[in-house]
Design an enzyme around this catalytic site. Sequence first.
Site, PDB file in Angstrom:
ATOM      1  N   ARG A 179       0.792  -1.213   0.000  1.00 60.61           N
ATOM      2  CA  ARG A 179       0.000   0.000   0.000  1.00 60.61           C
ATOM      3  C   ARG A 179       0.832   1.274   0.000  1.00 60.61           C
ATOM      4  NH1 ARG A 179      -3.568  -3.771   1.446  1.00 60.61           N
ATOM      5  NH2 ARG A 179      -1.671  -4.786   2.067  1.00 60.61           N
ATOM      6  N   THR A 180       1.764   1.360   0.940  1.00 58.78           N
ATOM      7  CA  THR A 180       2.517   2.603   1.074  1.00 58.78           C
ATOM      8  C   THR A 180       3.362   2.855  -0.171  1.00 58.78           C
ATOM      9  OG1 THR A 180       2.544   2.256   3.442  1.00 58.78           O
ATOM     10  CG2 THR A 180       4.103   3.856   2.591  1.00 58.78           C
ATOM     11  N   ARG A 239      11.670   2.716   4.022  1.00 59.14           N
ATOM     12  CA  ARG A 239      10.999   1.885   5.030  1.00 59.14           C
ATOM     13  C   ARG A 239      12.020   0.858   5.509  1.00 59.14           C
ATOM     14  NH1 ARG A 239       5.201  -1.082   4.955  1.00 59.14           N
ATOM     15  NH2 ARG A 239       4.641   1.077   5.320  1.00 59.14           N
ATOM     16  N   LYS A 269      24.530  -8.314  -0.102  1.00 57.31           N
ATOM     17  CA  LYS A 269      25.993  -8.411  -0.220  1.00 57.31           C
ATOM     18  C   LYS A 269      26.676  -7.770   0.976  1.00 57.31           C
ATOM     19  CE  LYS A 269      25.643  -7.875  -5.240  1.00 57.31           C
ATOM     20  NZ  LYS A 269      25.935  -6.937  -6.325  1.00 57.31           N
ATOM     21  N   HIS A 281       5.514   6.158  11.705  1.00 50.66           N
ATOM     22  CA  HIS A 281       5.082   6.102  10.303  1.00 50.66           C
ATOM     23  C   HIS A 281       4.396   7.450  10.035  1.00 50.66           C
ATOM     24  CE1 HIS A 281       3.731   4.706   6.537  1.00 50.66           C
ATOM     25  NE2 HIS A 281       3.105   3.595   6.867  1.00 50.66           N
TER      26      HIS A 281
HETATM   27  C1  NCD Z   1       0.885  -0.040   8.290  1.00 53.32           C
HETATM   28  C2  NCD Z   1       2.366  -0.197   8.502  1.00 53.32           C
HETATM   29  O1  NCD Z   1       3.085  -0.623   7.602  1.00 53.32           O
HETATM   30  O2  NCD Z   1       2.789   0.119   9.595  1.00 53.32           O
HETATM   31  N1  NCD Z   1       0.476  -0.220   6.970  1.00 53.32           N
HETATM   32  C3  NCD Z   1       0.661   0.701   6.005  1.00 53.32           C
HETATM   33  O3  NCD Z   1       1.513   1.544   6.055  1.00 53.32           O
HETATM   34  N2  NCD Z   1      -0.204   0.666   4.989  1.00 53.32           N
HETATM   35  C4  NCD Z   1       0.057  -0.822   9.221  1.00 53.32           C
HETATM   36  C5  NCD Z   1       0.260  -2.293   9.310  1.00 53.32           C
HETATM   37  O4  NCD Z   1       1.122  -2.880   8.652  1.00 53.32           O
HETATM   38  O5  NCD Z   1      -0.480  -2.910  10.085  1.00 53.32           O
END
Ligand code: NCD
Length: 307
Positions: free
Chosen positions: A55-56, A105, A84, A133
Amino acid sequence: MNLQGRNIISIRDFTRAELDFMLSTADKMENLAKRGSDILKAKIMATLFFEPSTRTKLSFETAMYRLGGMNIGFSEPGVASIQKGENLSDTVRVVENYSDVLVIRHPMEGASRLASEFANIPVINAGSGSEEHPTQAILDIYTMKREFGSVDGLKVAMIGDLRYGRTVHSLTYALSLYSGVKLYLVSPDILKMRNEVLDDIGRMIDIEEGRQLKEIINKVDVIYMTRIQKERFADPAEYESVKGSYRLSKTDLEEARKDAIVMHPLPRIDEIDANVDSTIHARYFKQVWYGLLVRMGLLTLVLGSVP
Ligand code: NCD
């Protein structure tokens, strides 16, 4: 106000005025998201995802494409040079030569902060372990603003994994910037919100902790459900003891206020029954659209290209 060149690592790095500026920039993106634009033409975003994301990553990529920019990066660290043995700082110092903004991330807390110390271009934290986040919190706040007109005075319940869930940490910090917000924290004992977060914001915001959603469901404007973060438990038995703790259904919502909304950062597992989707309360898919607008806004802001 100018946020050009700023890193977005933690909500705590921003003031209320800056957050409000991000929200009003998101408003300006609605037409551009539908029509497309070339505001970020020739700009390149690098997405370095050391942890799985659907999603992100799609949200950031779409935001960049809708603004006419481009995207490079990886989401499978297994195939990248990390395998590596390359360290994060080297990855950053290589990739910044190819791009104008880095979106990171990482499973480790503090990783994006570290990356931002090496990078000469803006770094956006797209999730740092269980810690934060920030862009999710900004889109959550934006959703509340769009749905209620204002965030001040809202009563918000956060339900589920408040210990390992990073979205709720960032959202708590964000809500503490608004006035008169009341927070209900609902979780099993072992998944209670971390003390460091509570200590930080406890003086600024009215908080009530509990274990049962049904005791407070009739009091709140926002029901923010979260996934139990299975992958972050050190002990699988501990996960087994809390999995499936909360499952919001249409019947539970009969007690809720008429205009209460249900939010979720997604992905959901079993914490929101599918029968909630068609109720007047569901906003978790609308949230995805708002998220796109927020990320378009953030990219234009840090790249100094606000229309
Ligand atoms: C969240 C995350 O990655 O922290 N999801 C996201 O960003 N769409 C929430 C989750 O993974 O539960």
